[in-house]
Enzyme design. Structure first.
Site, PDB file in Angstrom:
ATOM      1  N   THR A  28       1.104  -1.103   0.050  1.00  0.00           N
ATOM      2  CA  THR A  28       0.524  -0.040   0.108  1.00  0.00           C
ATOM      3  C   THR A  28       0.910   1.731   0.527  1.00  0.00           C
ATOM      4  OG1 THR A  28      -0.459   0.165   2.907  1.00  0.00           O
ATOM      5  CG2 THR A  28      -1.841  -1.346   1.361  1.00  0.00           C
ATOM      6  N   CYS A  34       3.423  12.096  -6.761  1.00  0.00           N
ATOM      7  CA  CYS A  34       4.856  10.783  -6.728  1.00  0.00           C
ATOM      8  C   CYS A  34       4.140   9.454  -7.907  1.00  0.00           C
ATOM      9  CB  CYS A  34       4.658  10.291  -5.300  1.00  0.00           C
ATOM     10  SG  CYS A  34       5.977  11.328  -4.331  1.00  0.00           S
ATOM     11  N   HIS A  51       8.533   3.852  -5.100  1.00  0.00           N
ATOM     12  CA  HIS A  51       7.432   5.151  -5.002  1.00  0.00           C
ATOM     13  C   HIS A  51       8.250   6.157  -4.940  1.00  0.00           C
ATOM     14  CE1 HIS A  51       4.670   7.508  -1.815  1.00  0.00           C
ATOM     15  NE2 HIS A  51       5.327   7.934  -2.404  1.00  0.00           N
TER      16      HIS A  51
END
Length: 185
Positions: A28, A34, A51
């Site tokens: 998650t 981003c 990420h």
């Protein structure tokens, strides 16, 4: 009747990447401008997510914690991490998320991030089987690396602004790698 197994949530913050081969694991993250790239090898039953804050390119000097902000660095780490765990490059597939324009007065770094991820994967010969990029609100993302299932939730205006504030902070410095690890640039 047996109880369904509880999902093992693994949260990823800006500058991180994680890999899992547990069918109950869900990766998650929360994204504004981003981008998260979700890659998996469906045959090996392994996948991962990164990420990143900025696209970056190979001509930019990247050192220490600064390198973890850039997609070029995190994409390489994720791909090489998957290969090291038994994935095969020719079976990898990708989904990309994020890249919102969260502040109307700023340049559209989110669009640049999404374009970078798309081009990087194209250059690497990794097909993109799904994506959700752009828009003006952040998203909460869930990715099940074994099945390839992905789910996103739009963030409210207040949640998006909180995400933008987090993206503007510098990530904590990354600790030095262990002697036996390999660092790719």
């Amino acid at each position: 009747m047996t109880d369904a197994p509880v999902a093992r949530r693994i949260h990823i913050i800006q500058g991180e990447w994680k890999i899992a081969n547990d069918p109950n694991a869900v990766l998650t993250t929360i994204l504004g401008s981003c981008v998260a790239a979700c890659l998996r090898d469906p045959v090996a039953g392994i996948g991962g997510m990164n990420h990143f804050l900025l696209p970056g390119n190979s001509s930019m000097p990247m050192t220490g914690g600064d390198a973890t902000r850039y997609g070029v660095h995190l994409m390489e780490l994720l791909i090489n991490g998957l290969l090291k765990q038994g994935a095969r490059r020719d079976r990898l597939e990708a989904k990309i998320f994020g890249g919102a324009k969260t502040i109307s007065t700023f340049s559209n770094v989110g669009e640049q991030n999404a374009a970078f991820a798309t081009q990087f994967l194209r250059d690497e010969g990794i097909p993109i089987v799904g994506s959700s990029t752009g828009g003006d609100h952040g998203r909460k993302l869930e990715f099940w690396p074994v099945s390839g299932r992905a789910r996103q939730y739009p963030l409210t205006g207040a949640e998006t602004q909180k995400t933008v504030a987090m993206e503007q902070q510098r990530p904590a410095p990354v600790s030095k790698p262990v002697e036996s690890s390999i660092e790719f640039f």
